[in-house]
Scaffold this active site. Structure first.
Site, PDB file in Angstrom:
ATOM      1  N   SER A 138       0.847  -1.188   0.000  1.00 61.97           N
ATOM      2  CA  SER A 138       0.000   0.000   0.000  1.00 61.97           C
ATOM      3  C   SER A 138       0.882   1.237   0.000  1.00 61.97           C
ATOM      4  CB  SER A 138      -0.891   0.009   1.246  1.00 61.97           C
ATOM      5  OG  SER A 138      -1.560   1.247   1.398  1.00 61.97           O
ATOM      6  N   TYR A 151      -2.065  -0.055  10.765  1.00 58.76           N
ATOM      7  CA  TYR A 151      -2.134  -0.428   9.355  1.00 58.76           C
ATOM      8  C   TYR A 151      -0.878   0.029   8.615  1.00 58.76           C
ATOM      9  CZ  TYR A 151      -3.928  -0.934   4.600  1.00 58.76           C
ATOM     10  OH  TYR A 151      -4.096  -1.302   3.280  1.00 58.76           O
TER      11      TYR A 151
END
Length: 247
Positions: A138, A151
């Site tokens: 990501s 995250y």
């Protein structure tokens, strides 16, 4: 035993993983894993009848082992592993308020699971003398979001896992890549999609649109087809230009 190359795509019932599974199903025997949403996995199978679905909790060692045993028993090999399965925090909290329980859950699913799944698959690929592994990380691997620190940390750690395996496996004929999606229209961002859309309209991305799962799938297609086989360890930003810096 499949005459086609065998691809395992984790977290493939929805979102990016689903897009990748649908794309690869044109040329590969795809084993698509899901954790809890069997209905979504079955709808994927209905859309692409050649796809095989398999329940797997990527955070659980026994579940990972059972998945690999089953794939090898039926197909004898794995030619492509796409580490896509991942979760966001159940509740977005400021870094000063986030809990250890949330941290542990994300690290187990987003880092430990794919890292050790890759270890097991990599041993087999190295013995085969060929294979390709893709880590879907990501932009959060390097972009700070203070309301979901766990995250960001998990994706940064997964990025290093990809680099480690790329270095270790290149000489064995196994190519490892990292694909970094940007803002992609999936269930994970559904609650904040309008916020992202507003930021995109305000100029956040050089390519002024949100990404779609198919955008990531096309990158994986290039890897699966061997078009990047002399690019061991390459990080591919698929983010509409988010990674660019300009004055």
């Amino acid at each position: 035993m499949s005459a086609r190359p065998v691809a395992v795509v984790t977290g493939a019932s929805r979102g990016i993983g689903r897009g990748i599974a649908l794309e690869l199903a044109r040329t590969h025997t795809v084993v698509a894993t899901y954790r809890g949403r069997r209905d979504a996995a079955e709808s994927l199978q209905a859309e692409a009848p050649g796809v095989e679905i398999a329940q797997c909790d990527i955070a659980d060692p026994a579940s990972r082992s059972a998945l690999l045993d089953d794939v090898i028993a039926r197909h004898s090999r794995i030619d492509l592993l796409v580490n896509n399965a991942g979760i966001g925090p159940r509740e977005r909290r400021d870094v000063l308020e986030a809990t250890e329980e949330s941290f542990d859950e994300l690290i187990a699913t987003n880092v430990k699971g794919p890292h050790f799944l890759t270890q097991a698959v990599a041993r087999r690929m190295a013995a085969q003398g060929a294979g390709r592994i893709v880590f879907i990380t990501s932009i959060s691997a390097y972009t700070v979001s203070v309301n979901r620190a766990e995250y960001c940390i998990s994706k940064a750690a997964l990025s290093m896992s990809a680099a480690l395996y790329a270095q270790r496996l290149a000489a064995s004929g196994v190519q490892v890549f990292e694909v970094r999606p940007g803002i992609i229209r999936t269930d994970m961002i559904a609650r904040v999609e309008s916020v992202y859309e507003e930021k995109i309209r305000a100029g956040l991305l050089p390519q002024a649109r949100m990404g779609e799962p198919a955008d990531i799938a096309r990158v994986v297609r290039a890897i699966a087809d061997g078009l990047l086989d002399y690019c061991a360890g390459t990080v591919i930003d698929c983010d509409g230009g988010f990674h660019l810096r300009s004055l």
